[in-house]
Design a protein around this motif. Structure first.
Motif, PDB file in Angstrom:
ATOM      1  N   TRP A  26     -10.258  23.549 -36.032  1.00  0.00           N
ATOM      2  CA  TRP A  26     -11.382  23.879 -35.150  1.00  0.00           C
ATOM      3  C   TRP A  26     -11.799  25.331 -35.309  1.00  0.00           C
ATOM      4  O   TRP A  26     -12.991  25.659 -35.331  1.00  0.00           O
ATOM      5  N   LYS A  30     -15.423  26.911 -36.481  1.00  0.00           N
ATOM      6  CA  LYS A  30     -16.162  27.920 -35.731  1.00  0.00           C
ATOM      7  C   LYS A  30     -16.477  29.136 -36.599  1.00  0.00           C
ATOM      8  O   LYS A  30     -17.572  29.712 -36.511  1.00  0.00           O
ATOM      9  N   GLN A  34     -20.246  29.491 -36.494  1.00  0.00           N
ATOM     10  CA  GLN A  34     -20.583  30.538 -35.526  1.00  0.00           C
ATOM     11  C   GLN A  34     -19.652  31.736 -35.720  1.00  0.00           C
ATOM     12  O   GLN A  34     -18.791  32.015 -34.878  1.00  0.00           O
ATOM     13  N   THR A  37     -18.881  34.625 -33.020  1.00  0.00           N
ATOM     14  CA  THR A  37     -18.157  34.330 -31.783  1.00  0.00           C
ATOM     15  C   THR A  37     -16.650  34.441 -31.983  1.00  0.00           C
ATOM     16  O   THR A  37     -15.896  34.283 -31.025  1.00  0.00           O
ATOM     17  N   THR A  38     -16.214  34.713 -33.206  1.00  0.00           N
ATOM     18  CA  THR A  38     -14.788  34.820 -33.509  1.00  0.00           C
ATOM     19  C   THR A  38     -14.477  36.219 -34.018  1.00  0.00           C
ATOM     20  O   THR A  38     -15.337  36.892 -34.592  1.00  0.00           O
ATOM     21  N   PHE A 214     -11.015  34.583 -30.479  1.00  0.00           N
ATOM     22  CA  PHE A 214     -12.389  34.439 -30.003  1.00  0.00           C
ATOM     23  C   PHE A 214     -12.784  35.629 -29.136  1.00  0.00           C
ATOM     24  O   PHE A 214     -11.959  36.188 -28.407  1.00  0.00           O
ATOM     25  N   LYS A 222     -23.204  33.899 -29.589  1.00  0.00           N
ATOM     26  CA  LYS A 222     -23.578  32.491 -29.699  1.00  0.00           C
ATOM     27  C   LYS A 222     -25.083  32.338 -29.880  1.00  0.00           C
ATOM     28  O   LYS A 222     -25.555  31.439 -30.550  1.00  0.00           O
TER      29      LYS A 222
END
Length: 235
Positions: A26, A30, A34, A37-38, A214, A222
């Motif tokens: 997962w 991400k 995205q 966002t990490t 995160f 985001k």
């Protein structure tokens, strides 16, 4: 029979590692979709800007670049050395004739047989070996960056900031994988004391890693991740 005593090992240990693997799958998704966002994606974007800045003004920042990369190499070297030392210790335990399981037979759940004990130590040895392998490759890529980041402008256009940044990202990716494998050895280490601790440790590590991976306090990322950020391929 021995397998009847190992039913907790058969159930809890794979379940615990399935949770950890699912989390990292997962996380990888991400980072690819995205990245801002990490922490992995954000740091990767920052490193690409850093490489471009170092190579653009190399006459003034060459010492800073070399010292920074040297610190990266020292960190990977420390982890690689730790991993191979642990491999050496585990190999010595496996080859030893002393039965280390006897004092633990009455204190843990799960299987206590020779096969189960060997499986625990061999699994630990394998994890640490792969961690050493990843950190060694990471040092190789970062060493190349240490040389190329101080090269003069290349007329042929081969040694570009984008190329050096790609090498640096490969080094950091391998370093991250090596660190995560090292972390995965903690539940395996607790497996010596029983499969219940493996499952509990895996459950505990997921929220800890989530808070580290995160950017929980920033939600702007985001909304900023769209067209151009979907082409993020460096991690």
């Amino acid at each position: 029979m021995e397998w009847r005593k190992s039913y907790l090992d058969v159930i809890l240990v794979p379940l615990g590692f399935s949770i950890t693997i699912a989390y990292h799958v997962w996380l990888w998704h991400k980072v690819r979709t995205q990245p801002l966002t990490t922490t992995l994606g954000t740091n990767s974007r920052g490193r690409s800007y850093w490489v471009a800045a170092m190579m653009k003004d190399n006459d003034k920042k060459n010492i800073l670049a070399v010292q920074t990369i040297r610190n990266m190499i020292m960190g990977s070297t420390l982890m690689a050395t730790t991993s191979i030392l642990l491999c050496t210790g585990l190999a010595a335990v496996i080859s030893s004739t002393y039965s280390v399981k006897k004092p633990l037979n009455d204190a843990v759940y799960g299987g206590h047989g020779e096969f189960m004990l060997a499986l625990k130590y061999v699994s630990l040895l394998t994890i640490f070996l792969f961690s050493f392998f990843c950190h060694s490759l990471s040092i190789r890529f970062v060493n190349q960056v240490n040389i190329l980041i101080n090269t003069p402008p290349d007329p042929s256009g081969i040694v570009t900031p984008e190329y050096v940044s790609e090498l640096l990202e490969k080094g950091f990716l391998l370093n991250t994988v090596g660190n995560r494998l090292f972390y995965a050895a903690l539940p395996l280490l607790l497996w010596i004391f029983g499969p219940v601790l493996v499952f509990l440790c895996s459950l505990t590590m997921v929220p800890v890693l989530y808070n580290l991976d995160f950017l929980l306090g920033s939600r702007k990322g985001k909304h900023a991740v769209n067209g151009s950020d979907r082409d993020f391929e460096s991690v």
